[in-house]
Scaffold this active site. Structure first.
Site, PDB file in Angstrom:
ATOM      1  N   SER A 162       0.811  -1.044   0.037  1.00  0.00           N
ATOM      2  CA  SER A 162      -0.062  -0.016  -0.006  1.00  0.00           C
ATOM      3  C   SER A 162       0.829   1.242  -0.044  1.00  0.00           C
ATOM      4  CB  SER A 162      -0.977  -0.159   0.993  1.00  0.00           C
ATOM      5  OG  SER A 162      -1.887   0.848   1.026  1.00  0.00           O
ATOM      6  N   ASP A 320      -8.740  -6.943  -4.592  1.00  0.00           N
ATOM      7  CA  ASP A 320      -8.134  -5.502  -4.031  1.00  0.00           C
ATOM      8  C   ASP A 320      -8.685  -4.593  -5.044  1.00  0.00           C
ATOM      9  OD1 ASP A 320      -7.021  -3.168  -3.236  1.00  0.00           O
ATOM     10  OD2 ASP A 320      -5.166  -3.992  -3.011  1.00  0.00           O
ATOM     11  N   HIS A 350      -7.945  -5.365  -0.276  1.00  0.00           N
ATOM     12  CA  HIS A 350      -6.591  -4.935   0.199  1.00  0.00           C
ATOM     13  C   HIS A 350      -5.787  -5.264   1.205  1.00  0.00           C
ATOM     14  CE1 HIS A 350      -3.615  -1.766  -0.325  1.00  0.00           C
ATOM     15  NE2 HIS A 350      -3.833  -1.354   0.692  1.00  0.00           N
TER      16      HIS A 350
END
Lengths: 378, 378
Positions: A162, A320, A350
């Site tokens: 991320s 995701d 995610h």
């Protein structure tokens, strides 16, 4: 050898010796960096892997915290386990029998590294909204300055998921000759407009809370917990997938039908409240704003990406939708043969980057082996 | 004949003669219903189509409002055009040369029909949080009672999108012998858990705003505009699709990079603020809470759906991830040969039901023709 733990770990702190220049044109003096290390630095200082955390993480990536946090939102976190403990340790993806793994709390953070809740040396008061607006490149510049102090010039790898993956990409762009490889998980070269919108909504929710007080809430006895709770709820739902939510909660009532608007009726409603309450106890609202803004700004076009010399591993997860596989595929196509790209078919959105350790591990281990053998590192 | 307008329309009001019983066990006295009609009632009163609106709609479905609203969020709305003007009128999907179209503001609303902002006859004060928690079945019961006063027993069709589609389904379940056909667009028999969560977040955002004051904000000079603004932003993003947002806004800055957290930087951020500000000027926060709760509760299992005798048209949109086509498909499979199901391939998410008039029109016209010929109606 079965994978093990790095044991009990104490977070340490280091003060940067020089002011840190920032993209916005300002500079920050007296920057402190919170960090942990796992494994042993090789005599040639050539086995260093920097691990970068995501929005809500901290320097405590692996092992058991010597000083456990009061309360956390993730099961492991609540036990004082590092946020990536499943990936870092002896025999794990980032194998501490081989690598010296360094993890820092990022610039702008609220877990030991200088951020908006830190004291501004110029005023003696917390920065609050006077903290400069930072970028992912600023975070990376801070990490570079921190590693200079440690005497580490070259990194065998920079890794993260991320926002952590954004930092890994930025490292390879800004310091192409100092990074052998990068591991970019569930990340992107630029948030899609829907992600820009979710982040804007989260920030609006915090800033519209009157207890935010223009960002000057420190010491007032009030903080924008209500607004940040809503921001966290939005985050949670974007981190999970619709099928994952359906599997986990369905449409189950908590306690039957009670005809109430103010109280949670469905399990998923109750879960959201719980997650929000736990999060606001451990996280600073201004840090949320600054990090959300930084990851929104992040954008690496083809020209920037083409500066990358590091071997690049991209991992994305099929479910995701916040950092969709298409973004990683796009990076991989720009990088060509220096990149490899994997999509792991997994249902938890995610959040997979924190959950699907077993399936990431062999990919990461083999990649690090090959990438560093190729360079003659480690 | 080219499609035309129903012209200038005045919203009218009708008071129900008897208390309305509710699912929660309470009843409501003195219920007023705001409504509009378009077209001409046939002598046999057999050409009536009831149109049901979604969360933020009202009775003004078609034509130009005699008293235009102050300000609206949709382009058409701002000009005083009904929210489904593209679908209702001479030669349109709901052809007012043939059908007598009736549109009401739903129970719990804030645009003329009794809702939480109405005066409670028992106290002389606005209901606020004392308004009973209502369900979609209660809304339908209110519409049934309203049509009784109009002397309309049987409906040629009940039609609506989203929450309006839920009402259409509920009509066919609760009054199977009084509904010839239903048109259910971008709707579902039960919100998926992710939708439950989005609605919970929207409600939390309103209720956490101190200006909500436990729902008793009427007459205080303060209302939870900040929280409802965030709720509306969440709504907006769930009504659009990620590719639709990318196409509309991309990652375009408004005014270049300004290193600001408090001000919008990207066009999509500015758009969200604008939409939120416009919405709070025209909508009551308590109504938002009550309608959000009602649509969350809505759940029709196979046993309920199997009570439907009406011919059923289901239309879903490929990019609608809030009310995904899978839900309509599931309904269609339960209903079997009495249902037809269309997925329209269109990029604008849930909002398609308000935008894709041209592609819905031939489907709806043919369906209404066939469904009512089969029954010998109209």
């Amino acid at each position: 050898m079965s994978p093990g733990s790095v044991g009990v770990v104490e977070t340490r702190y280091l003060d940067l010796p020089a002011p840190l220049p920032l993209d916005c044109g300002r500079e920050l003096s007296g920057v402190r960096v919170a960090y942990e290390t796992y494994g042993t630095l090789s005599p040639g200082r050539d086995n260093v892997i920097l691990v970068c955390h995501a929005l809500s993480g901290d320097a405590h990536a692996a092992g058991i915290a010597a000083t456990p946090p009061e309360e956390g939102t993730r099961e492991g976190y609540a036990r004082g386990l590092g946020w990536w403990d499943g990936m870092i340790g002896p025999g794990k993806a980032f194998d501490t029998d081989r690598w010296f793994v360094v993890s820092t709390n990022l610039l702008g953070g609220c877990r030991g590294t200088t951020g908006p809740s830190s004291i501004d040396p110029a005023t003696g008061e917390p920065y609050g909204p006077d903290f400069p607006v930072i970028t992912v490149a600023d975070m990376v510049r801070c990490e570079r300055a921190f590693l200079d102090v440690l005497g580490v010039e070259r990194l065998a790898a920079v890794a993260g998921g991320s926002l952590g993956g954004m930092q890994a990409l930025q490292w390879a762009v800004d310091y192409p000759d100092q990074v052998t490889s990068i591991v970019v998980i569930a990340s992107t070269h630029a948030l899609q407009p829907q992600g820009v919108a979710w982040n804007a909504i989260a920030r609006e929710s915090i800033m519209r809370d009157p207890d935010w007080q223009g960002g000057r809430y420190y010491g007032t006895g009030r903080s924008p917990d209500a607004g940040m709770g809503v921001a966290r709820m939005v985050g949670h739902i974007t981190y999970l997938s619709a099928p994952g939510l359906a599997e986990k909660f369905g449409r189950r009532f908590q306690n039957g039908l009670n005809y109430t608007i103010t109280e949670p009726e469905y399990e998923v409603e109750s879960y959201l409240r719980y997650q929000a309450a736990a999060f606001v106890r451990r996280f600073d609202a201004n840090t949320y704003l600054y990090l959300s803004r930084a990851l929104t700004y992040f954008e690496l076009g083809p020209a920037a990406l083409n500066r990358i010399k590091a071997r690049t591993l991209l991992i994305a997860f099929s479910s995701d939708w916040l950092y969709p596989p298409a973004a990683s595929r796009e990076i991989s196509e720009i990088l060509g043969s220096s990149a490899e790209f994997h999509v792991i078919d997994a249902p938890h959105g995610h959040d997979c980057f924190l959950l699907e350790e077993a399936r990431q591990t062999p990919i990461v281990r083999r990649f690090l082996q090959e990438a560093t053998e190729r360079e003659g590192t480690a």
